[in-house]
Scaffold this motif. Structure first.
Motif, PDB file in Angstrom:
ATOM      1  N   CYS A 137       0.803  -1.231   0.000  1.00  0.00           N
ATOM      2  CA  CYS A 137       0.000   0.000   0.000  1.00  0.00           C
ATOM      3  C   CYS A 137       0.828   1.269   0.000  1.00  0.00           C
ATOM      4  O   CYS A 137       1.955   1.306   0.483  1.00  0.00           O
ATOM      5  CB  CYS A 137      -0.906   0.030   1.236  1.00  0.00           C
ATOM      6  SG  CYS A 137      -2.093  -1.322   1.310  1.00  0.00           S
ATOM      7  N   TYR A 145      -7.434   9.074  -1.309  1.00  0.00           N
ATOM      8  CA  TYR A 145      -8.045   7.791  -1.647  1.00  0.00           C
ATOM      9  C   TYR A 145      -9.083   7.891  -2.765  1.00  0.00           C
ATOM     10  O   TYR A 145      -9.565   6.865  -3.246  1.00  0.00           O
ATOM     11  CB  TYR A 145      -8.730   7.197  -0.412  1.00  0.00           C
ATOM     12  CG  TYR A 145      -7.795   6.722   0.675  1.00  0.00           C
ATOM     13  CD1 TYR A 145      -6.425   6.604   0.463  1.00  0.00           C
ATOM     14  CD2 TYR A 145      -8.305   6.378   1.933  1.00  0.00           C
ATOM     15  CE1 TYR A 145      -5.585   6.158   1.471  1.00  0.00           C
ATOM     16  CE2 TYR A 145      -7.468   5.919   2.945  1.00  0.00           C
ATOM     17  CZ  TYR A 145      -6.117   5.816   2.719  1.00  0.00           C
ATOM     18  OH  TYR A 145      -5.292   5.367   3.710  1.00  0.00           O
ATOM     19  N   ASP A 147     -11.193   7.685  -5.866  1.00  0.00           N
ATOM     20  CA  ASP A 147     -11.074   6.885  -7.093  1.00  0.00           C
ATOM     21  C   ASP A 147      -9.888   5.930  -7.050  1.00  0.00           C
ATOM     22  O   ASP A 147      -9.246   5.657  -8.066  1.00  0.00           O
ATOM     23  CB  ASP A 147     -10.973   7.786  -8.333  1.00  0.00           C
ATOM     24  CG  ASP A 147     -12.232   8.613  -8.542  1.00  0.00           C
ATOM     25  OD1 ASP A 147     -13.315   8.116  -8.197  1.00  0.00           O
ATOM     26  OD2 ASP A 147     -12.126   9.754  -9.042  1.00  0.00           O
ATOM     27  N   ARG A 148      -9.622   5.418  -5.849  1.00  0.00           N
ATOM     28  CA  ARG A 148      -8.555   4.438  -5.674  1.00  0.00           C
ATOM     29  C   ARG A 148      -9.119   3.182  -5.018  1.00  0.00           C
ATOM     30  O   ARG A 148     -10.113   3.238  -4.277  1.00  0.00           O
ATOM     31  CB  ARG A 148      -7.443   4.993  -4.765  1.00  0.00           C
ATOM     32  CG  ARG A 148      -6.718   6.213  -5.280  1.00  0.00           C
ATOM     33  CD  ARG A 148      -5.746   5.893  -6.403  1.00  0.00           C
ATOM     34  NE  ARG A 148      -4.754   4.911  -6.035  1.00  0.00           N
ATOM     35  CZ  ARG A 148      -3.587   5.199  -5.409  1.00  0.00           C
ATOM     36  NH1 ARG A 148      -3.311   6.457  -5.091  1.00  0.00           N
ATOM     37  NH2 ARG A 148      -2.713   4.246  -5.141  1.00  0.00           N
ATOM     38  N   VAL A 150      -8.663   0.829  -2.127  1.00  0.00           N
ATOM     39  CA  VAL A 150      -8.009   0.907  -0.827  1.00  0.00           C
ATOM     40  C   VAL A 150      -8.161  -0.421  -0.097  1.00  0.00           C
ATOM     41  O   VAL A 150      -9.048  -1.227  -0.406  1.00  0.00           O
ATOM     42  CB  VAL A 150      -8.576   2.071   0.012  1.00  0.00           C
ATOM     43  CG1 VAL A 150      -8.098   3.407  -0.539  1.00  0.00           C
ATOM     44  CG2 VAL A 150     -10.101   2.046   0.048  1.00  0.00           C
ATOM     45  N   TYR A 170     -13.419   0.182  -3.156  1.00  0.00           N
ATOM     46  CA  TYR A 170     -13.184   1.294  -4.082  1.00  0.00           C
ATOM     47  C   TYR A 170     -13.729   2.578  -3.457  1.00  0.00           C
ATOM     48  O   TYR A 170     -14.923   2.696  -3.183  1.00  0.00           O
ATOM     49  CB  TYR A 170     -13.846   1.041  -5.433  1.00  0.00           C
ATOM     50  CG  TYR A 170     -13.494   2.087  -6.466  1.00  0.00           C
ATOM     51  CD1 TYR A 170     -12.301   2.000  -7.179  1.00  0.00           C
ATOM     52  CD2 TYR A 170     -14.332   3.173  -6.705  1.00  0.00           C
ATOM     53  CE1 TYR A 170     -11.959   2.964  -8.120  1.00  0.00           C
ATOM     54  CE2 TYR A 170     -13.998   4.145  -7.636  1.00  0.00           C
ATOM     55  CZ  TYR A 170     -12.810   4.036  -8.344  1.00  0.00           C
ATOM     56  OH  TYR A 170     -12.470   4.995  -9.264  1.00  0.00           O
ATOM     57  N   CYS A 177     -11.665  10.549   2.260  1.00  0.00           N
ATOM     58  CA  CYS A 177     -10.778  10.277   1.118  1.00  0.00           C
ATOM     59  C   CYS A 177      -9.624  11.261   1.082  1.00  0.00           C
ATOM     60  O   CYS A 177      -8.505  10.907   0.673  1.00  0.00           O
ATOM     61  CB  CYS A 177     -11.552  10.366  -0.194  1.00  0.00           C
ATOM     62  SG  CYS A 177     -12.713   9.024  -0.500  1.00  0.00           S
ATOM     63  N   ALA A 207      -3.854   2.935   0.269  1.00  0.00           N
ATOM     64  CA  ALA A 207      -4.294   2.725  -1.117  1.00  0.00           C
ATOM     65  C   ALA A 207      -3.408   1.658  -1.753  1.00  0.00           C
ATOM     66  O   ALA A 207      -2.182   1.704  -1.642  1.00  0.00           O
ATOM     67  CB  ALA A 207      -4.201   4.027  -1.899  1.00  0.00           C
ATOM     68  N   LYS A 209      -1.137  -0.253  -4.116  1.00  0.00           N
ATOM     69  CA  LYS A 209      -0.224   0.134  -5.192  1.00  0.00           C
ATOM     70  C   LYS A 209      -0.668  -0.521  -6.494  1.00  0.00           C
ATOM     71  O   LYS A 209      -1.130  -1.670  -6.506  1.00  0.00           O
ATOM     72  CB  LYS A 209       1.198  -0.282  -4.853  1.00  0.00           C
ATOM     73  CG  LYS A 209       1.797   0.436  -3.653  1.00  0.00           C
ATOM     74  CD  LYS A 209       3.186  -0.093  -3.340  1.00  0.00           C
ATOM     75  CE  LYS A 209       3.782   0.597  -2.117  1.00  0.00           C
ATOM     76  NZ  LYS A 209       5.103   0.037  -1.748  1.00  0.00           N
ATOM     77  N   GLU A 210      -0.515   0.202  -7.582  1.00  0.00           N
ATOM     78  CA  GLU A 210      -1.017  -0.249  -8.874  1.00  0.00           C
ATOM     79  C   GLU A 210      -0.465  -1.624  -9.252  1.00  0.00           C
ATOM     80  O   GLU A 210      -1.191  -2.454  -9.821  1.00  0.00           O
ATOM     81  CB  GLU A 210      -0.655   0.772  -9.950  1.00  0.00           C
ATOM     82  CG  GLU A 210      -1.263   0.475 -11.311  1.00  0.00           C
ATOM     83  CD  GLU A 210      -2.789   0.492 -11.305  1.00  0.00           C
ATOM     84  OE1 GLU A 210      -3.379  -0.265 -12.091  1.00  0.00           O
ATOM     85  OE2 GLU A 210      -3.359   1.271 -10.503  1.00  0.00           O
ATOM     86  N   LYS A 218      -9.585  -5.050 -11.225  1.00  0.00           N
ATOM     87  CA  LYS A 218      -9.720  -4.022 -12.263  1.00  0.00           C
ATOM     88  C   LYS A 218     -11.017  -4.224 -13.041  1.00  0.00           C
ATOM     89  O   LYS A 218     -11.749  -3.263 -13.311  1.00  0.00           O
ATOM     90  CB  LYS A 218      -8.521  -4.078 -13.210  1.00  0.00           C
ATOM     91  CG  LYS A 218      -7.186  -3.740 -12.570  1.00  0.00           C
ATOM     92  CD  LYS A 218      -6.053  -3.880 -13.580  1.00  0.00           C
ATOM     93  CE  LYS A 218      -4.704  -3.603 -12.930  1.00  0.00           C
ATOM     94  NZ  LYS A 218      -3.582  -3.790 -13.894  1.00  0.00           N
TER      95      LYS A 218
END
Length: 241
Positions: A137, A145, A147-148, A150, A170, A177, A207, A209-210, A218
């Motif tokens: 995270c 936060y 649109d992430r 979490v 989400y 946020c 949050a 991490k991508e 997704k």
């Protein structure tokens, strides 16, 4: 799976100030009961040479959160005892032990070397859950936060919901946020099933991490963000009646 009693993390003094002494007492007694159950399990499963795996039965009865808390409090009581591994000592420091005046009463009194082995067994079972943690995270007061995806702290989830899927939420809106906002609520939906709700900012680890966002997460997020399909043309509406 039985319903576990809630773990109360604050001190008796704080409980008295907040009119929560009953909640404190119920949790305190359950802590003591858990510690004694761990002692019995160690006695029953130690054959004089090795401690056979026995943490699962205690976790099933009391839940991960309480077992971890009691074990961490026990190590913290003997933090300078060399019979506890450095790894387990570092692990114990992750937990807040607010009620220090009463910790000794739910200290596991078995031989520290055997308690150390029991902790290793309990941690192995925790690791098998495969949960997201701080390593996965972006955390800190400056992380927005909105649109992430979490990650919920597993301590707020029931044991049957302590899964990586149930941790993901989400964040769509809410003062929580935004970093340093006065409000704390974070509104959004569970990524696993789209169920809407809200949590406090403090309920999250951070949050995600991508690089750790699973493909299914997704896809689900995109699906639940898509607007409902409009009604087909030609259908009768109230305005056309």
């Amino acid at each position: 799976m039985p319903e576990h009693k809630p773990l109360y993390l604050y001190s008796l003094k704080e409980a008295a100030e907040w009119d929560e002494k009953d909640e404190w007492r119920e949790s305190y007694l359950e802590n003591c009961d858990c510690a004694r159950a761990i002692e019995r399990a160690i006695d029953e499963h130690y054959d004089g040479q090795r401690l056979n795996s026995c943490a699962q039965e205690i976790i099933d009865r009391y839940g991960f959160d309480r077992v971890n808390f009691v074990l961490a409090a026990t190590v913290r009581q003997g933090i300078h005892d060399g019979r506890y591994s450095e790894d387990n000592k570092n692990w114990s420091r992750r937990f807040s032990v607010m009620d220090k005046e009463h910790t000794w009463q739910y200290h596991v009194r078995s031989h520290p070397g055997l308690v150390n082995l029991f902790i290793a067994d309990a941690r192995r079972l925790w690791d098998k859950l495969g949960l997201f943690d701080a390593r996965h995270c972006e955390n800190g007061s400056q992380v927005d936060y909105t649109d992430r995806i979490v990650v919920l702290d597993p301590s707020i989830l029931k044991d049957e919901c302590k899964t990586p899927q149930d941790q993901l939420f989400y964040a769509e809106s809410g003062n929580g946020c935004r970093p340093n906002a006065i409000g704390t609520k974070v509104y959004g939906f569970h990524v696993s099933d789209g169920e809407k709700g809200y949590y406090r900012r403090t309920d999250f680890i951070g949050a995600l991490k991508e690089e750790f966002v699973p493909e299914w997460a997704k896809e689900n997020t995109q699906k639940y963000l898509e607007p409902d399909e409009p009604a087909e043309d030609g259908g009768m509406t109230l305005g056309g009646m």
